[in-house]
Design a protein around this motif. Sequence first.
Motif, mmCIF file in Angstrom:
data_model
loop_
_atom_site.group_PDB
_atom_site.id
_atom_site.type_symbol
_atom_site.label_atom_id
_atom_site.label_comp_id
_atom_site.label_asym_id
_atom_site.label_seq_id
_atom_site.Cartn_x
_atom_site.Cartn_y
_atom_site.Cartn_z
ATOM 1 N N THR A 1 0.830 -1.203 0.000
ATOM 2 C CA THR A 1 0.000 0.000 0.000
ATOM 3 C C THR A 1 0.863 1.252 0.000
ATOM 4 O O THR A 1 0.581 2.221 -0.716
ATOM 5 N N ALA A 2 1.942 1.237 0.768
ATOM 6 C CA ALA A 2 2.839 2.395 0.813
ATOM 7 C C ALA A 2 3.531 2.617 -0.528
ATOM 8 O O ALA A 2 3.693 3.757 -0.974
ATOM 9 N N LEU A 3 3.936 1.531 -1.180
ATOM 10 C CA LEU A 3 4.557 1.671 -2.500
ATOM 11 C C LEU A 3 3.554 2.227 -3.510
ATOM 12 O O LEU A 3 3.900 3.074 -4.343
ATOM 13 N N SER A 4 2.315 1.765 -3.444
ATOM 14 C CA SER A 4 1.272 2.302 -4.318
ATOM 15 C C SER A 4 1.053 3.785 -4.052
ATOM 16 O O SER A 4 1.011 4.601 -4.988
ATOM 17 N N LEU A 5 0.929 4.142 -2.776
ATOM 18 C CA LEU A 5 0.729 5.555 -2.417
ATOM 19 C C LEU A 5 1.877 6.412 -2.932
ATOM 20 O O LEU A 5 1.656 7.489 -3.498
ATOM 21 N N ARG A 6 3.089 5.934 -2.766
ATOM 22 C CA ARG A 6 4.243 6.679 -3.283
ATOM 23 C C ARG A 6 4.125 6.873 -4.787
ATOM 24 O O ARG A 6 4.433 7.957 -5.304
ATOM 25 N N GLY A 7 3.674 5.842 -5.492
ATOM 26 C CA GLY A 7 3.507 5.959 -6.934
ATOM 27 C C GLY A 7 2.574 7.089 -7.315
ATOM 28 O O GLY A 7 2.836 7.850 -8.250
ATOM 29 N N PHE A 8 1.475 7.228 -6.593
ATOM 30 C CA PHE A 8 0.541 8.323 -6.866
ATOM 31 C C PHE A 8 1.165 9.679 -6.546
ATOM 32 O O PHE A 8 1.088 10.619 -7.350
ATOM 33 N N LEU A 9 1.786 9.789 -5.378
ATOM 34 C CA LEU A 9 2.275 11.082 -4.910
ATOM 35 C C LEU A 9 3.465 11.593 -5.712
ATOM 36 O O LEU A 9 3.669 12.806 -5.814
ATOM 37 N N GLU A 10 4.259 10.689 -6.292
ATOM 38 C CA GLU A 10 5.450 11.102 -7.032
ATOM 39 C C GLU A 10 5.226 11.116 -8.545
ATOM 40 O O GLU A 10 6.170 11.341 -9.300
ATOM 41 N N SER A 11 4.001 10.917 -8.982
ATOM 42 C CA SER A 11 3.744 10.852 -10.421
ATOM 43 C C SER A 11 3.752 12.242 -11.040
ATOM 44 O O SER A 11 3.672 13.266 -10.358
ATOM 45 N N HIS A 12 3.836 12.279 -12.368
ATOM 46 C CA HIS A 12 3.815 13.546 -13.091
ATOM 47 C C HIS A 12 2.477 14.254 -12.970
ATOM 48 O O HIS A 12 2.370 15.440 -13.294
ATOM 49 N N ARG A 13 1.464 13.541 -12.491
ATOM 50 C CA ARG A 13 0.147 14.155 -12.285
ATOM 51 C C ARG A 13 0.089 14.974 -11.000
ATOM 52 O O ARG A 13 -0.833 15.770 -10.822
ATOM 53 N N GLY A 14 1.056 14.745 -10.119
ATOM 54 C CA GLY A 14 1.096 15.509 -8.879
ATOM 55 C C GLY A 14 -0.068 15.227 -7.950
ATOM 56 O O GLY A 14 -0.570 16.130 -7.274
ATOM 57 N N TYR A 15 -0.509 13.976 -7.872
ATOM 58 C CA TYR A 15 -1.615 13.646 -6.991
ATOM 59 C C TYR A 15 -1.256 13.965 -5.536
ATOM 60 O O TYR A 15 -0.092 13.866 -5.128
ATOM 61 N N ASN A 16 -2.269 14.342 -4.753
ATOM 62 C CA ASN A 16 -2.073 14.603 -3.336
ATOM 63 C C ASN A 16 -3.351 14.270 -2.586
ATOM 64 O O ASN A 16 -4.344 13.830 -3.187
ATOM 65 N N VAL B 1 8.700 6.641 3.469
ATOM 66 C CA VAL B 1 8.860 7.327 2.180
ATOM 67 C C VAL B 1 7.506 7.858 1.700
ATOM 68 O O VAL B 1 7.391 9.010 1.264
ATOM 69 N N ALA B 2 6.478 7.028 1.802
ATOM 70 C CA ALA B 2 5.153 7.437 1.333
ATOM 71 C C ALA B 2 4.586 8.575 2.167
ATOM 72 O O ALA B 2 4.066 9.566 1.627
ATOM 73 N N LEU B 3 4.671 8.476 3.490
ATOM 74 C CA LEU B 3 4.158 9.547 4.341
ATOM 75 C C LEU B 3 4.945 10.833 4.132
ATOM 76 O O LEU B 3 4.369 11.931 4.118
ATOM 77 N N GLY B 4 6.250 10.699 3.954
ATOM 78 C CA GLY B 4 7.048 11.888 3.661
ATOM 79 C C GLY B 4 6.646 12.541 2.354
ATOM 80 O O GLY B 4 6.645 13.771 2.237
ATOM 81 N N ALA B 5 6.273 11.722 1.364
ATOM 82 C CA ALA B 5 5.895 12.247 0.053
ATOM 83 C C ALA B 5 4.581 13.025 0.088
ATOM 84 O O ALA B 5 4.287 13.793 -0.833
#
Length: 360
Positions: free
Chosen positions: A61-76, A116-120
């Motif tokens: 779940t954390a790896l997935s969340l990181r994927g969203f938060l670090e994407s070029h779409r800028g999800y938050n 990493v995910a929470l920091g992102a």
Amino acid sequence: MKRFALAMLATALAVTPAAHAAEQMDPALKEKARRAIDAGLHYLRGQQAEDGSLSKSVGITALSLRGFLESHRGYNEGDGPFVTRQVDFILSKVNPDGSISESLQNRSYNTAVALVALGATKNPKYADTIANGQKFLKGHQIDEGEGYQPDHRYYGGVGYGGDERPDMSNLYLALEGLKATATDPKDPVWQKALVFVNRSQNRSESNDQPWAANDGGFVYMPGWNPPEFGEGTNSYGGMTAAGLISLLFAGVDRNDPRIQSAYKWMTANYTLDHNPGTDAKHGLFYFYNAFAKVMAAYGEDTFVDGTGQTRNWRNELAQKLVSLQAQDGSWVNPDSNKWWENNPDLVTAWTVIALEHVVR
């Protein structure tokens, strides 16, 4: 709280010194990679359970969340439940000792990727959770607190939690979690980690273990590799990428001979068809993920491989990963079920993160 946010930004910039490097990519391929990221994220969104988890795992779940938060779409978090539910699931698994995990078996791994995910998120609301997670990882490091002295081969290492032996993979992930959340570079955790890192490298000049060779690559742990990669202590791609980026996380200068010899091994043995240094496809997507991170952090767009060919790693890795994507947007390792690489939730998250490093 403001200092926390500024520190997080400074750390993100420090880990990716060549943020403009994706300009060196073929533009059409860069666009294909971005579309592949979008498709992968769409797949991951569809795999979320009602509680926001993927595979009921904090780590995945954390790896997935990181994927969203670090994407070029800028999800938050402002984009709604497909982000916030993942955050909430991770927070629901915070333990009194500071670890973030649904089980004892993978506490270090899960806590590291959760940090990493929470920091992102860049959300100061999670500062205490992050600080406690950092404290857990530093306390989990093998040192005098567990009765180990610096001359022991395990000193400075980190294991899964539940597994009493440390390894280079878990140490790299722990260091990534600490680095991504702005852990003080003067904290003793870094120098202790370097003791273990040195003892995992096939470089007798800096490795005091009698088994060490001199090709510059890395093994899984001092004196041992998983049997899937053959007997002995041969260097291989996944751990060489992990070892090299660990050196960078710990602040070792890029011109240091440990870094230069590891980089030379990785470029000389370069291949995307199997885990370099082996004939096996075990851990292949783990390698793709670590390779993308370390090459982005190292900051060179091209290199000369062992056959004398100049390689643009961004173009080649993007082309490879795009070609392996399934129609539903997922990725999976069809050739090995080792280390959960038959789980499309995990492998898709890893691959999305890899591509995000490619296109930055």
